[in-house]
Design a protein around this motif. Structure first.
Motif, short mmCIF file in Angstrom:
data_model
loop_
_atom_site.label_atom_id
_atom_site.label_comp_id
_atom_site.label_asym_id
_atom_site.label_seq_id
_atom_site.Cartn_x
_atom_site.Cartn_y
_atom_site.Cartn_z
N GLN A 328 1.11 -1.06 -0.05
CA GLN A 328 0.38 0.18 -0.29
C GLN A 328 0.80 1.28 0.17
O GLN A 328 1.50 1.57 0.63
CB GLN A 328 -1.13 -0.52 1.40
CG GLN A 328 -1.73 -1.35 1.20
CD GLN A 328 -2.99 -1.37 2.65
OE1 GLN A 328 -2.74 -0.13 3.31
NE2 GLN A 328 -3.99 -2.02 2.67
N ILE A 329 1.07 1.77 -1.00
CA ILE A 329 1.74 3.06 -1.15
C ILE A 329 1.85 4.19 -0.26
O ILE A 329 1.87 4.79 -0.02
CB ILE A 329 1.99 3.14 -3.01
CG1 ILE A 329 3.24 3.92 -2.91
CG2 ILE A 329 1.13 4.29 -3.22
CD1 ILE A 329 3.36 4.51 -4.40
N ASP A 330 -0.06 4.37 -0.62
CA ASP A 330 0.04 5.63 0.89
C ASP A 330 -0.18 5.24 2.21
O ASP A 330 -0.96 5.45 2.74
CB ASP A 330 -1.37 6.25 -0.34
CG ASP A 330 -2.54 4.78 0.23
OD1 ASP A 330 -2.80 3.52 -0.09
OD2 ASP A 330 -3.74 5.36 -0.17
N ARG A 331 0.12 3.83 2.64
CA ARG A 331 0.01 3.45 3.77
C ARG A 331 0.54 4.76 4.89
O ARG A 331 1.39 4.90 4.66
CB ARG A 331 1.08 1.70 4.49
CG ARG A 331 1.13 1.46 5.54
CD ARG A 331 1.28 0.30 6.17
NE ARG A 331 1.03 -0.66 4.81
CZ ARG A 331 0.00 -1.91 5.21
NH1 ARG A 331 -0.69 -1.95 6.60
NH2 ARG A 331 -0.40 -2.82 4.13
N LYS A 332 0.11 4.76 5.65
CA LYS A 332 0.08 5.88 6.53
C LYS A 332 -1.15 6.01 8.38
O LYS A 332 -1.81 5.31 8.11
CB LYS A 332 -0.51 6.76 6.62
CG LYS A 332 -0.11 7.90 4.99
CD LYS A 332 1.54 8.60 5.19
CE LYS A 332 1.82 8.89 4.23
NZ LYS A 332 3.35 8.64 3.83
#
Length: 401
Positions: A328-332
């Protein structure tokens, strides 16, 4: 070998590893035996859950140990700073090292790192088929850390060759060969330190000079400990970056859509790197030993028993990361611990991130597609990641330089 009758062989680090089966194995252990005992390598514990590993890294009851810092423990030449020391003694070695790896210094090295990547990749991409790990990543990691040590590629590759022999002998528990390879690494370190004493450099830019000249800003580090420190950096500087780069290229080879997305928007690459570091953390043998009997995960670990911290497992702990096996490239937030936590957090994290970013930018910029072209071979117990990654690339019709 631990002879306690209540211990069984719950974890076998000598299983035949593939790129995928490790995470299946670790998921089972996290769910069923999160603090597991192994009778391999003389006997040790392994912890698989994120919170337990954070605890082992950060609580003072868990100490580094000359014998147990890495299983299998076959070392005989004494402690190597800073890895084998606890605070506050650890601080005297870490203090002169930290400025050498500051982000502004890594930024200044970027043109050289980019030049290395281009010079290595251009002929490889032109030939289409190559082994990304053996033909690129190993050399790129050596060249990159050579900047920190102010050493040419030939010397870095010499140390890498000996280090590979050292690791293989460790796994085979072949003490004479371990000692011979370690002696050779110490001899390389001694040669480098002797030369730098004659020709000192800037301690803010040159790691060897920083240790030699530590007394100008703090406690003096003895000559033997300077040599031991460089011996440790020669060991640690190349294997982990190469392992992560190999894992990244395998992942990209399997995901053409992600390749295209990153080519179209290279600004996404830093976030991609953090997710790759989470998914493919290389370290899994660093250990601590409690200074007194402790309870962890419902198990009693006796004083002095080594506990290996399984970072690749922690970074996929379902209790911490939603859908932990998915990229998940936008894992925040992305709370991975690929570089560790606490006083022993990897001092070269900024360099590692720069290496990964520049290598990814370069290979994606120079290619229209990347695919696997053979069997991925794993490195073995000491790092998680491939030792061989055959790929086939389609060169980009044009790319900026």
């Amino acid at each position: 070998m631990d002879t306690r009758t209540d211990l069984t062989n719950e974890f076998d680090p000598t299983y035949v590893e593939t790129f995928d089966n490790t995470h299946e194995y670790y998921t089972d252990l996290r769910n069923n035996t999160p603090v597991a005992h192994s009778d391999k390598f003389g006997g040790f514990w392994a912890v698989f859950k994120y919170d337990d590993i954070i605890r082992v890294q950060t609580e003072s009851v868990f100490s580094t140990s000359e014998k147990n810092v890495v299983p299998p423990a076959t070392r005989n030449q004494g402690k190597r700073p800073p890895l084998h020391f606890d605070p506050p003694e650890h601080d005297m070695y870490r203090r002169p090292i930290t400025p050498v790896f500051r982000k502004s210094r890594m930024d200044a090295l970027e043109p050289d790192l980019r030049r290395f990547a281009n010079e290595l990749l251009d002929p490889l991409v032109a030939q289409s088929d190559f082994d990304f790990t053996k033909d690129f990543a190993e050399y790129f990691a050596a060249l990159s850390f050579g900047l920190i040590l102010k050493l040419p590629l030939e010397k870095m590759m010499q140390s890498r060759k000996v280090q590979v022999e050292y690791y293989r002998s460790q796994l085979a528990m072949d003490k004479p060969k371990v000692e011979a390879a370690s002696d050779e690494l110490y001899a390389i370190a001694r040669e480098l330190v002797d030369d730098r004493r004659e020709n000192p450099g800037d301690p803010d830019e040159d790691l060897i000079s920083a240790l030699i000249l530590a007394g100008d800003r703090g406690p003096v580090i003895s000559d033997d400990m300077v040599v031991a420190s460089i011996r440790q950096f020669l060991s640690a500087s190349q294997a982990a970056p190469g392992a992560v780069l190999g894992s990244v290229i395998v992942h990209l080879s399997r995901d053409q859509e992600l390749q295209s997305r990153l080519r179209e928007d290279p600004a996404l690459i830093p976030d991609a790197i953090e997710e790759f570091l989470r998914l493919y953390a290389p370290y899994r043998v660093f250990a601590r030993a409690p200074i007194r009997d402790v309870e962890i995960g419902g198990r009693i670990v006796l004083a002095g028993e080594p506990i290996a911290m399984m970072f690749p497992s922690a970074n996929r702990d379902e209790a911490i990361f939603e859908n932990p096996h998915e990229f998940q490239i936008d894992r925040k937030p992305n709370k991975h611990i690929a570089f560790g936590r606490g006083p022993h957090r990897c001092p070269a994290a900024a360099l590692a991130r720069a290496e990964l970013r520049i290598a990814m930018e370069a290979i994606l910029e120079k290619t229209a597609s990347i695919e696997l072209a053979g069997e991925v071979v794993m490195s073995g117990w000491l790092e998680f990641g491939p030792s061989s990654t055959p790929i086939r690339v389609t060169p980009a019709t044009s790319h900026p330089r």
